[in-house]
Design a protein around this motif. Structure first.
Motif, PDB file in Angstrom:
ATOM      1  N   LYS A  69       0.838  -1.196   0.000  1.00 41.41           N
ATOM      2  CA  LYS A  69       0.000   0.000   0.000  1.00 41.41           C
ATOM      3  C   LYS A  69       0.878   1.253   0.000  1.00 41.41           C
ATOM      4  O   LYS A  69       1.688   1.464   0.906  1.00 41.41           O
ATOM      5  N   HIS A  70       0.684   2.074  -1.011  1.00 41.98           N
ATOM      6  CA  HIS A  70       1.523   3.259  -1.141  1.00 41.98           C
ATOM      7  C   HIS A  70       0.759   4.397  -1.810  1.00 41.98           C
ATOM      8  O   HIS A  70      -0.292   4.176  -2.416  1.00 41.98           O
ATOM      9  N   LEU A  71       1.319   5.590  -1.700  1.00 44.27           N
ATOM     10  CA  LEU A  71       0.718   6.787  -2.270  1.00 44.27           C
ATOM     11  C   LEU A  71       1.817   7.627  -2.891  1.00 44.27           C
ATOM     12  O   LEU A  71       2.898   7.781  -2.311  1.00 44.27           O
ATOM     13  N   VAL A  72       1.533   8.176  -4.078  1.00 44.35           N
ATOM     14  CA  VAL A  72       2.484   9.042  -4.776  1.00 44.35           C
ATOM     15  C   VAL A  72       1.905  10.449  -4.823  1.00 44.35           C
ATOM     16  O   VAL A  72       0.801  10.653  -5.342  1.00 44.35           O
ATOM     17  N   LEU A  73       2.642  11.418  -4.296  1.00 43.21           N
ATOM     18  CA  LEU A  73       2.192  12.809  -4.254  1.00 43.21           C
ATOM     19  C   LEU A  73       3.011  13.643  -5.227  1.00 43.21           C
ATOM     20  O   LEU A  73       4.246  13.654  -5.154  1.00 43.21           O
ATOM     21  N   GLY A  74       2.342  14.340  -6.127  1.00 39.85           N
ATOM     22  CA  GLY A  74       3.036  15.183  -7.098  1.00 39.85           C
ATOM     23  C   GLY A  74       2.338  16.510  -7.274  1.00 39.85           C
ATOM     24  O   GLY A  74       1.101  16.589  -7.195  1.00 39.85           O
ATOM     25  N   SER A  75       3.104  17.555  -7.513  1.00 37.27           N
ATOM     26  CA  SER A  75       2.522  18.895  -7.637  1.00 37.27           C
ATOM     27  C   SER A  75       1.876  19.142  -8.990  1.00 37.27           C
ATOM     28  O   SER A  75       1.179  20.136  -9.181  1.00 37.27           O
ATOM     29  N   GLY A  76       2.080  18.257  -9.942  1.00 40.23           N
ATOM     30  CA  GLY A  76       1.476  18.363 -11.270  1.00 40.23           C
ATOM     31  C   GLY A  76       1.092  16.990 -11.766  1.00 40.23           C
ATOM     32  O   GLY A  76       0.982  16.043 -10.986  1.00 40.23           O
ATOM     33  N   THR A 121      -0.682   1.256 -17.115  1.00 45.28           N
ATOM     34  CA  THR A 121      -0.179   0.184 -16.251  1.00 45.28           C
ATOM     35  C   THR A 121      -1.083  -0.057 -15.039  1.00 45.28           C
ATOM     36  O   THR A 121      -0.720  -0.826 -14.135  1.00 45.28           O
ATOM     37  N   ASN A 122      -2.245   0.599 -15.022  1.00 42.43           N
ATOM     38  CA  ASN A 122      -3.250   0.392 -13.972  1.00 42.43           C
ATOM     39  C   ASN A 122      -2.749   0.747 -12.573  1.00 42.43           C
ATOM     40  O   ASN A 122      -3.073   0.071 -11.591  1.00 42.43           O
ATOM     41  N   ILE A 123      -1.957   1.814 -12.468  1.00 45.06           N
ATOM     42  CA  ILE A 123      -1.482   2.230 -11.147  1.00 45.06           C
ATOM     43  C   ILE A 123      -1.993   3.622 -10.779  1.00 45.06           C
ATOM     44  O   ILE A 123      -1.551   4.212  -9.796  1.00 45.06           O
ATOM     45  N   GLU A 124      -2.938   4.160 -11.560  1.00 41.13           N
ATOM     46  CA  GLU A 124      -3.384   5.535 -11.333  1.00 41.13           C
ATOM     47  C   GLU A 124      -4.029   5.723  -9.961  1.00 41.13           C
ATOM     48  O   GLU A 124      -4.045   6.833  -9.409  1.00 41.13           O
ATOM     49  N   GLY A 125      -4.556   4.641  -9.363  1.00 45.45           N
ATOM     50  CA  GLY A 125      -5.180   4.745  -8.047  1.00 45.45           C
ATOM     51  C   GLY A 125      -4.207   5.095  -6.936  1.00 45.45           C
ATOM     52  O   GLY A 125      -4.624   5.494  -5.838  1.00 45.45           O
ATOM     53  N   ASN A 126      -2.916   4.973  -7.202  1.00 47.62           N
ATOM     54  CA  ASN A 126      -1.899   5.280  -6.198  1.00 47.62           C
ATOM     55  C   ASN A 126      -1.437   6.737  -6.250  1.00 47.62           C
ATOM     56  O   ASN A 126      -0.588   7.132  -5.441  1.00 47.62           O
ATOM     57  N   PHE A 127      -1.983   7.528  -7.179  1.00 44.25           N
ATOM     58  CA  PHE A 127      -1.453   8.866  -7.429  1.00 44.25           C
ATOM     59  C   PHE A 127      -2.426   9.956  -7.007  1.00 44.25           C
ATOM     60  O   PHE A 127      -3.617   9.895  -7.324  1.00 44.25           O
ATOM     61  N   TRP A 128      -1.879  10.943  -6.311  1.00 42.57           N
ATOM     62  CA  TRP A 128      -2.577  12.194  -6.051  1.00 42.57           C
ATOM     63  C   TRP A 128      -1.813  13.290  -6.785  1.00 42.57           C
ATOM     64  O   TRP A 128      -0.769  13.755  -6.314  1.00 42.57           O
TER      65      TRP A 128
END
Length: 488
Positions: free
Chosen positions: A111-118, A196-203
């Motif tokens: 379980k992980h989360l990726v935080l990006g300003s853009g 790659t079906n990983i968009e749920g991990n991104f904010w």
């Protein structure tokens, strides 16, 4: 210490930054596991090591053992290993295809989360859209999504080639010299999370304001306090997110591990008098705006002064000369210094940067430009910029001279912004100095990418000296292997 009164999401890992290194790490943490294809790699010793335990994933192997003896353009051994397996003999100009096959194991996901300003892709979205990338196409490709397949589906025009000697990306010697535009790469990275079906991990559109350690006893509304696993606490990450309506909402998340993947966000400055004057520029996007507003016949204007010997400085020189603007180019090193990147790149692959190197040496004066003047000053530094647009320059012998200019472009690299870290010890190899990708990278364990000074804090990419995407991906392998071994 005050207790938290809001509901708090909890993750095993939070990644700060959403550039290509973060994308690669998220892909692996989502349960995508690499396996070696036996006898695929031309290095017989490496092949032998990898075949000793067939069927074992790369994440379960001893990365220190596998990477021993590998050499290349990174100081991080796992980066060299992963690059060798994804792109065998890439530095020899060969494109043999990956030695890895990927299998999706949902039970391996963390379980992980990726935080990006853009948007996903990070700083690639801030580059000149028509500029050619320094790296070849396959060096910028990420696991799980073939770039050439994506390009065939999405491009509206043929990718520009660096010179007429290249046809369809393949020269007569069999080397692959394709280079895409930065806009293609930025869109590829943006689409990558969906493909790659990983968009749920991104904010996306999230700004991190603070990262600090907290004790489990202070985590009243998340699982940090009630988990069966005994830890020394966790990280609290606070920030704001842009909502669909355009507003901002605050957030707090907790994580047992934090990965810094922020790269270099802000341009470096010389710190000299006059550097904040309105005709002094430090960013390429501002330079583009300036050039677009210029008159058609700028030959009569005073020269523009460009400071720096990196790729951005070269791009600026070429852009100014293509507009017919006279250029004064200031470089503090000797023109033949091997550390200058123009002296490291083969001319057949990078003709534009190679020509700039020739121009600095005085070998050519009209390359990639109109008849505008080009004057290089090597072993020279800019020491002052005056309001009347007069610059004071200093030679190696200490003597000073004046130069009248129209504008000044200071392009000497970029630096990271880690101001959101609260109460964190010095992270660099040189404790008393700020983190710098060239002079003082974050000091890490070379196989797990964990900070030497701060447990449960990891770093990848430019923060540890890996400025190329192809080597930054090694951090994804090292970190994921470390986490999965911890769970065994």
């Amino acid at each position: 210490m005050s207790l938290f009164s809001c509901d708090t999401d909890e993750y095993e890992v939070v990644i700060i930054g959403n550039g290509p290194n973060a994308l690669s790490l998220s892909y692996i943490l989502s349960g995508n596991v690499p396996y070696y294809i036996p006898h695929q790699h031309p290095n017989t010793l490496l092949d032998q090591k990898l075949c000793e335990e067939r069927g074992k994933s790369l994440l379960d192997n001893d990365l220190e053992y596998l990477s021993e003896g590998l050499e290349g353009r990174s100081f991080n051994p796992v980066a060299l290993l992963f690059d060798q397996l994804l792109r065998p003999e890439a530095d020899l100009g060969k494109d043999q295809g990956s030695c890895l096959k990927w299998h999706h194991h949902p039970s391996k996901a963390i379980k992980h989360l990726v935080l990006g300003s853009g948007p996903p892709g990070g700083c690639w979205h801030n580059m000149q859209g028509s500029q050619l990338t320094l790296s070849l196409n396959n060096w910028l490709e990420l696991p799980g999504c073939d770039f050439q397949d994506w390009l065939r589906d999405h491009r509206s025009s043929t990718v520009r080639k660096p010179c007429n000697l290249v046809t369809n990306g393949v020269k007569s010697d069999g080397y692959n010299y394709d280079r895409a535009t930065t806009s293609h790469i930025a869109e590829y990275y943006k689409d990558y999370v969906e493909n790659t079906n990983i968009e749920g991990n991104f904010w996306s559109d999230s700004e991190v304001l603070s990262v600090k350690r907290v004790l489990q006893a202070d985590c009243t509304n998340c699982h940090c306090r009630t988990t069966d696993v005994q830890r020394d606490g966790c990280w609290e990450i606070r920030g704001v997110r842009t909502t669909d309506s355009g507003g901002c909402e605050p957030f707090i998340v907790h994580a047992y591990n934090v990965v810094l993947a922020t790269g270099n966000r802000f341009p470096k400055v010389l710190g000299i008098p006059g550097e904040k004057l309105p005709f002094v520029y430090h960013k390429m996007d501002l330079i583009d705006r300036y050039l677009n507003e210029l008159a058609d016949s700028p030959l009569s204007m005073d020269p523009c002064l460009v400071v720096g010997a990196g790729l951005s400085a070269a791009d600026c020189v070429l852009a100014l000369r293509n507009k017919g603007i006279p250029v004064i180019h200031v470089v503090r090193k000797n023109a033949n210094d091997p550390k200058i990147i123009y002296n490291q790149l083969p001319g057949v692959v990078y003709p534009e940067y190679y020509k700039v190197g020739q121009m600095i040496k005085g070998d050519v004066t009209t390359a990639y430009g109109k008849d505008a003047m080009y004057t290089p000053f090597t072993k020279t530094t800019l020491v002052e910029i005056r309001k009347n647009k007069e610059c004071i320059l200093k030679k190696a012998d200490g003597s000073l001279f004046k130069q009248k200019v129209s504008n000044v472009f200071v392009l000497i690299g970029a630096k990271p912004d880690l101001s959101f870290l609260r109460g964190v010890k010095s992270l660099g190899a040189k404790p008393m100095k700020p983190v710098d990708s060239k002079e003082n990278p974050i000091d890490i364990n070379p196989f797990t990418y964990e900070s030497v000074n701060e447990p449960a804090l990891f770093a990848v990419g430019p923060l540890i000296g890996d400025n190329f995407v192809r080597f930054g991906m090694g951090g994804a392998l090292g970190i994921a292997s470390h986490f999965m071994r911890e769970e065994e």
